[in-house]
Design a protein around this motif. Structure first.
Motif, PDB file in Angstrom:
ATOM      1  N   THR A   1      35.096  42.207  39.852  1.00 49.41           N
ATOM      2  CA  THR A   1      34.598  41.213  38.888  1.00 49.41           C
ATOM      3  C   THR A   1      35.651  40.923  37.807  1.00 49.41           C
ATOM      4  O   THR A   1      35.744  39.799  37.321  1.00 49.41           O
ATOM      5  N   SER A   2      36.460  41.918  37.456  1.00 50.36           N
ATOM      6  CA  SER A   2      37.484  41.684  36.424  1.00 50.36           C
ATOM      7  C   SER A   2      38.547  40.727  36.930  1.00 50.36           C
ATOM      8  O   SER A   2      38.928  39.769  36.254  1.00 50.36           O
ATOM      9  N   GLU A   3      39.016  40.991  38.136  1.00 47.00           N
ATOM     10  CA  GLU A   3      40.059  40.127  38.701  1.00 47.00           C
ATOM     11  C   GLU A   3      39.526  38.701  38.866  1.00 47.00           C
ATOM     12  O   GLU A   3      40.192  37.731  38.519  1.00 47.00           O
TER      13      GLU A   3
ATOM     14  N   LEU B   1      33.346  32.003  42.689  1.00 40.54           N
ATOM     15  CA  LEU B   1      34.523  32.889  42.715  1.00 40.54           C
ATOM     16  C   LEU B   1      34.671  33.715  43.979  1.00 40.54           C
ATOM     17  O   LEU B   1      35.449  34.669  44.011  1.00 40.54           O
ATOM     18  N   GLY B   2      33.895  33.381  45.004  1.00 41.74           N
ATOM     19  CA  GLY B   2      34.049  34.101  46.262  1.00 41.74           C
ATOM     20  C   GLY B   2      33.151  35.315  46.345  1.00 41.74           C
ATOM     21  O   GLY B   2      32.419  35.645  45.419  1.00 41.74           O
ATOM     22  N   LYS B   3      33.221  35.968  47.511  1.00 41.08           N
ATOM     23  CA  LYS B   3      32.282  37.055  47.773  1.00 41.08           C
ATOM     24  C   LYS B   3      33.023  38.349  48.042  1.00 41.08           C
ATOM     25  O   LYS B   3      34.243  38.356  48.242  1.00 41.08           O
ATOM     26  N   SER B   4      32.246  39.430  48.034  1.00 34.14           N
ATOM     27  CA  SER B   4      32.848  40.746  48.185  1.00 34.14           C
ATOM     28  C   SER B   4      31.813  41.677  48.823  1.00 34.14           C
ATOM     29  O   SER B   4      30.616  41.362  48.844  1.00 34.14           O
TER      30      SER B   4
ATOM     31  N   GLN C   1      37.044  37.272  37.224  1.00 26.67           N
ATOM     32  CA  GLN C   1      36.762  36.607  35.938  1.00 26.67           C
ATOM     33  C   GLN C   1      38.059  36.185  35.230  1.00 26.67           C
ATOM     34  O   GLN C   1      38.063  35.229  34.471  1.00 26.67           O
ATOM     35  N   ARG C   2      39.143  36.889  35.515  1.00 29.29           N
ATOM     36  CA  ARG C   2      40.431  36.417  34.973  1.00 29.29           C
ATOM     37  C   ARG C   2      40.779  35.087  35.642  1.00 29.29           C
ATOM     38  O   ARG C   2      41.172  34.123  34.988  1.00 29.29           O
ATOM     39  N   GLU C   3      40.603  35.033  36.962  1.00 27.22           N
ATOM     40  CA  GLU C   3      40.881  33.795  37.704  1.00 27.22           C
ATOM     41  C   GLU C   3      39.915  32.684  37.255  1.00 27.22           C
ATOM     42  O   GLU C   3      40.294  31.506  37.177  1.00 27.22           O
ATOM     43  N   ALA C   4      38.678  33.080  36.950  1.00 25.92           N
ATOM     44  CA  ALA C   4      37.674  32.089  36.516  1.00 25.92           C
ATOM     45  C   ALA C   4      38.110  31.374  35.245  1.00 25.92           C
ATOM     46  O   ALA C   4      37.920  30.157  35.121  1.00 25.92           O
ATOM     47  N   LYS C   5      38.710  32.110  34.297  1.00 22.97           N
ATOM     48  CA  LYS C   5      39.133  31.463  33.045  1.00 22.97           C
ATOM     49  C   LYS C   5      40.203  30.414  33.344  1.00 22.97           C
ATOM     50  O   LYS C   5      40.210  29.332  32.749  1.00 22.97           O
ATOM     51  N   ARG C   6      41.097  30.731  34.288  1.00 19.83           N
ATOM     52  CA  ARG C   6      42.137  29.751  34.647  1.00 19.83           C
ATOM     53  C   ARG C   6      41.484  28.520  35.289  1.00 19.83           C
ATOM     54  O   ARG C   6      41.868  27.377  35.019  1.00 19.83           O
TER      55      ARG C   6
END
Ligand SMILES: Cc1cc2nc3c(=O)[nH]c(=O)nc-3n(C[C@H](O)[C@H](O)[C@H](O)COP(=O)(O)OP(=O)(O)OC[C@H]3O[C@@H](n4cnc5c(N)ncnc54)[C@H](O)[C@@H]3O)c2cc1C
Length: 458
Positions: free
Chosen positions: A283-285, A271-274, A287-292
């Motif tokens: 992490t919320s943003e 999911l990329g780095k920060s 993990q939302r993208e992760a579900k998609r």
């Protein structure tokens, strides 16, 4: 009548005091479970505090399997408790007899809890460390947030195995995070597909040229890992046809799970780095993208991959996969130069030759060369002092948040090393209690000797 303990910094609330332990371990993950087992077996009254309802941390809640090998020829480099875990897993078909590094995360939860409870340690689930209380340079309480509110758990000594150095941060010791560019390694949210016809998938992999690791229970397939052009073509066609995105393919890796031939585990999506991989907004943003992304990958597999036409999403990891976040500054920081030169230490408590393994960017020093040494000497060690935070009397830190530079951490973070760090910390805690000395005065050579006498391969 409970006395009230004033929490510092984070909560500014009063928490009722409870318990009185020789040692508290924060985080029941890969390192923490073993640290608590080792401390309790050495005679300490031990409490393990874990935010979830099972042990194992990344191995179980983040679905991270298999265990990576130490990569040292002819040696397992396993600590003795790690060997016991493997034996228990084998006894309940929770690991592959062909190579027990491949395990079932659900079986791991059961096995770790059995061994922990047999050791005499107490475990407190559903409880998150929120803060710490100190008297002078000594930690006195772990301030814990449970469903019923705050409590202050008292102990003489502490081990931080939270992965994020949360207790160390609360205690005020120096912390580092990220690489030279300030970024942490990439995070991932792993998932499993169930309802897979693994025999068909295995036949397909062989038909497209996979030669090793193409059969259950040791099946492994990855996109762009050089195993098969035909497999990569099928997957990249998924992208060309709009079923998958670049992000879905940034780390596309599939493993079988021993004992569960109808399921496979994805080390995806990455999911990329920060600059702060554990910032809840980030992490919320992600993990939302992760579900998609998981939904797209599952759909692609169902439609295009042989053996997956009846597959479903079996599980999405309840714990985000964090490879690297905070790390302590220790009495002896392990550095990339130590890794490249295969440095050994008198107080070495882990041996490994796992390479630098940095996800999410170009920070790996591709030009770096390892020292030329005979094969039997091609390993480096983690010194006991890397578990001892500078400036703390009664705190040790084990696991991925111990005293490493960014590069060394990428090699030291794998599960076999984390378990051995945990065992060393538990043993050191017993020595410190017996000799009534701060952790920095514990003789690491004795810790190493004790680990060896218990059967650890150091
Ligand atoms: C996506 C991914 C893939 C990986 N792949 C592999 C692989 O294939 N093989 C391999 O060997 N290694 C792999 N690793 C590395 C390895 O799994 C981890 O580095 C290692 O398991 C970390 O162990 P740990 O005990 O330090 O932390 P963890 O196992 O993460 O344990 C930390 C524990 O502390 C708990 N905790 C955290 N904060 C608190 C708090 N405030 N209060 C109470 N409890 C808390 C957590 O719930 C958790 O149980 C991977 C890691 C990731 C993220």
């Amino acid at each position: 009548m409970a006395t009230a303990v004033k929490s510092i910094e984070l909560t500014k609330k009063e928490a009722p005091e409870t318990g009185d332990y020789d040692i508290i371990v924060v985080g029941g993950g890969t390192a923490g479970s073993v640290a608590a087992i080792a401390a309790a077996r050495a005679g300490l009254k031990c409490l393990l505090i874990e935010q979830f309802n099972s042990l194992g941390g990344s191995q179980t809640m983040a679905l991270v399997t298999p265990t990576m090998s130490a990569c040292v020829e002819g040696r397992s480099c396993a600590c003795s408790i790690s060997k016991e875990i493997v034996q228990r897993l084998l006894a309940c078909d929770g690991a592959a007899k062909e190579n027990p590094d491949w395990f079932d995360p659900q079986a791991m939860k059961i096995v770790l809890e059995e061994i922990l409870l047999e050791s005499g340690a107490d475990v407190l689930f559903d409880s998150s460390l929120a803060d710490a209380a100190k008297e002078g340079s000594r930690l006195t309480h772990a301030i814990v947030l449970g469903r019923s509110g705050l409590s202050a758990y008292k102990a003489k000594t502490f081990i931080d195995c939270s992965g994020d150095a949360t207790l160390a941060l609360a205690s005020g010791v120096e912390i580092e995070s990220g690489g030279p560019d300030g970024f942490n390694q990439a995070i991932s949210l792993r998932f499993e597909l169930s309802g897979v016809d693994i025999a068909s998938f295995s036949s397909f992999l062989k038909s497209v040229g996979f030669k090793s690791c193409c059969e259950y229970p040791l099946l492994h397939a990855a996109y762009r890992h050089g195993f098969s052009d035909a497999f990569d073509e099928l997957v990249s066609k998924g992208k060309n046809d709009g079923l998958l995105t670049d992000m879905d393919l940034s780390h596309f890796q599939i493993f079988s799970i021993p004992g569960r031939p109808g399921s496979v585990s994805f080390n995806s999506p990455e999911l990329g780095k920060s600059e702060n991989a554990i910032d809840p907004a980030f992490t919320s943003e992600r993990q939302r993208e992760a579900k998609r992304s998981i939904s797209r990958i599952a759909n692609f597999m169902r439609r295009r991959m042989p053996g997956f036409d009846k597959s479903r999403i079996g599980e999405i990891a309840p714990l985000l996969g964090v490879r690297e976040s905070r790390r302590i500054v220790a009495e002896r920081q392990l550095t990339k130069e130590d890794i490249y030169s295969f440095r050994k230490f008198e107080d070495g408590i882990v041996a490994s030759n796992y390479p630098l393994d940095i996800h999410g960017g170009n920070q790996f020093e591709k030009t770096a060369t390892y020292a030329k040494v005979p094969k039997s000497e091609a390993y480096w060690e983690i010194p006991y002092r890397a578990l001892v935070p500078k400036g703390a009397d009664n705190l040790l830190v084990a696991g991925r948040c111990a005293g490493f530079d960014f590069f060394a951490q990428s090699a030291a973070r794998v599960q076999h090393s984390c378990r051995a760090m945990g065992q060393a910390a538990g043993i050191a805690a017993a020595i410190a209690a017996k000799e009534a000395i701060p952790f920095r005065e514990v003789d690491g050579k004795t810790v190493r000797k004790t680990m060896r006498s218990l059967g650890s391969d150091i």
